[in-house]
Write an enzyme that holds these catalytic residues in place. Structure first.
Site, PDB file in Angstrom:
ATOM      1  N   LYS A 217     -13.923  26.331 105.027  1.00 31.30           N
ATOM      2  CA  LYS A 217     -14.428  27.270 104.026  1.00 31.30           C
ATOM      3  C   LYS A 217     -13.317  28.139 103.427  1.00 31.30           C
ATOM      4  O   LYS A 217     -12.188  28.174 103.903  1.00 31.30           O
ATOM      5  CB  LYS A 217     -15.536  28.138 104.629  1.00 31.30           C
ATOM      6  CG  LYS A 217     -16.860  27.389 104.791  1.00 31.30           C
ATOM      7  CD  LYS A 217     -17.986  28.284 105.245  1.00 31.30           C
ATOM      8  CE  LYS A 217     -19.301  27.523 105.268  1.00 31.30           C
ATOM      9  NZ  LYS A 217     -20.421  28.361 105.770  1.00 31.30           N
ATOM     10  N   ARG A 251     -20.747  23.953 113.282  1.00 35.04           N
ATOM     11  CA  ARG A 251     -21.084  22.982 112.234  1.00 35.04           C
ATOM     12  C   ARG A 251     -19.785  22.620 111.508  1.00 35.04           C
ATOM     13  O   ARG A 251     -19.167  23.483 110.886  1.00 35.04           O
ATOM     14  CB  ARG A 251     -22.111  23.586 111.280  1.00 35.04           C
ATOM     15  CG  ARG A 251     -22.571  22.685 110.153  1.00 35.04           C
ATOM     16  CD  ARG A 251     -23.617  23.415 109.302  1.00 35.04           C
ATOM     17  NE  ARG A 251     -24.078  22.586 108.199  1.00 35.04           N
ATOM     18  CZ  ARG A 251     -23.500  22.535 107.001  1.00 35.04           C
ATOM     19  NH1 ARG A 251     -22.423  23.282 106.764  1.00 35.04           N
ATOM     20  NH2 ARG A 251     -23.979  21.757 106.048  1.00 35.04           N
TER      21      ARG A 251
END
Length: 274
Positions: A217, A251
């Site tokens: 991210k 995740r």
């Protein structure tokens, strides 16, 4: 299939592998279509994945919503194909109740809802009817607007308060198998994301398993000044930190590398003090 009680009892970190059946997810390496879906899932299983998370709508910052029919076509089809070939827990990444319902009927085990059952009032009915675990994620705003200068007085305290309300709502409607995701990158600045990780233990007071999704991210990109394609090392650092703090699920896009990190951390943790 998925054993929620085992998740509650075992203080170890599981790998959730990301399968994006979308053309526009922020990391191109996570995108799959029907032609390579089974190959990707099979490889993830060989690499040690414990949950497959299937998403048919990108929720990257600024993303446009996908029409219901298209998300059903992408997501439910993928769930059906995976379940036909593999006996692996499947999570469906959606905030739409109809996508969740049809996916569960095709064999999905978990609802992963970025809205924490706020965007679709029927989601809680689906979760209650099928008695499936639900990931409640914190997000300020929606994917299109969430990164427009989000502000908090105390980000962790405000997320805990949010979870308190969502937990009450879920339990009032008969949904008690919950997993909490503080929502790294969803309506947070860099300092908010780092604060969440630094104070991760404060979420333990809620007495539910935790999920962290930081893989590749922008938080990692901001620190390292790297594009998504070069953020694996940064992701592994976050995974190691989460494993040290016994976060129940991480995740990730890269199963093999993250699994190896978790194995090393858990080997270290398993040694008893002399």
């Amino acid at each position: 299939m998925f054993n929620y009680n085992e998740l509650m009892d075992a203080k170890r970190t599981r790998i959730m592998g990301i399968i994006n059946v979308t053309p526009d997810s922020f990391y191109s390496g996570s995108r799959v279509d029907e032609t390579n879906l089974l190959i990707r899932v099979e490889q993830m299983i060989k690499d040690g994945v414990e949950i497959i998370d299937v998403g048919g709508e990108s929720t990257r910052p600024g993303a446009e919503a996908v029409p219901l029919e298209e998300e059903i076509r992408r997501t439910v089809t993928a769930v059906k194909i995976i379940r036909k070939h593999f006996d692996i827990p499947i999570s469906v990444d959606t905030y739409k109740s109809e996508v969740a319902r049809l996916s569960i009927e095709e064999g999905a085990d978990i609802i992963n809802d970025i809205s924490a059952m706020r965007f679709d009032e029927k989601m809680v009915e689906v979760a209650s009817h099928y008695k499936c675990p639900v990931v409640l994620m914190h997000m300020k705003g929606n994917p299109k607007t969430m990164q427009e200068n989000p502000e908090y007085k105390d980000v962790v305290a405000e997320i805990v308060e949010f979870f308190d309300e969502r937990i009450r709502y879920a339990k009032e409607h008969g949904v008690d198998k919950l997993i909490l995701d503080p929502g790294i990158g969803f309506g947070k600045k860099l300092e908010h994301n780092l604060e969440i990780l630094k104070r991760i233990e404060e979420f333990r007071k809620l007495n539910y398993p935790l999920l962290i999704g930081a893989s590749r991210k922008s938080m990692i990109g901001m620190i390292l000044n790297l594009p998504p394609e070069e953020r694996l090392n940064g992701t592994l650092a976050v995974t190691a930190y989460c494993a040290m703090h016994s976060v129940e699920i991480v995740r990730v896009h890269d199963v093999k590398e993250n699994k190896e990190v978790v194995k090393i951390i858990e080997a270290i943790k398993s040694i008893k003090n002399s």
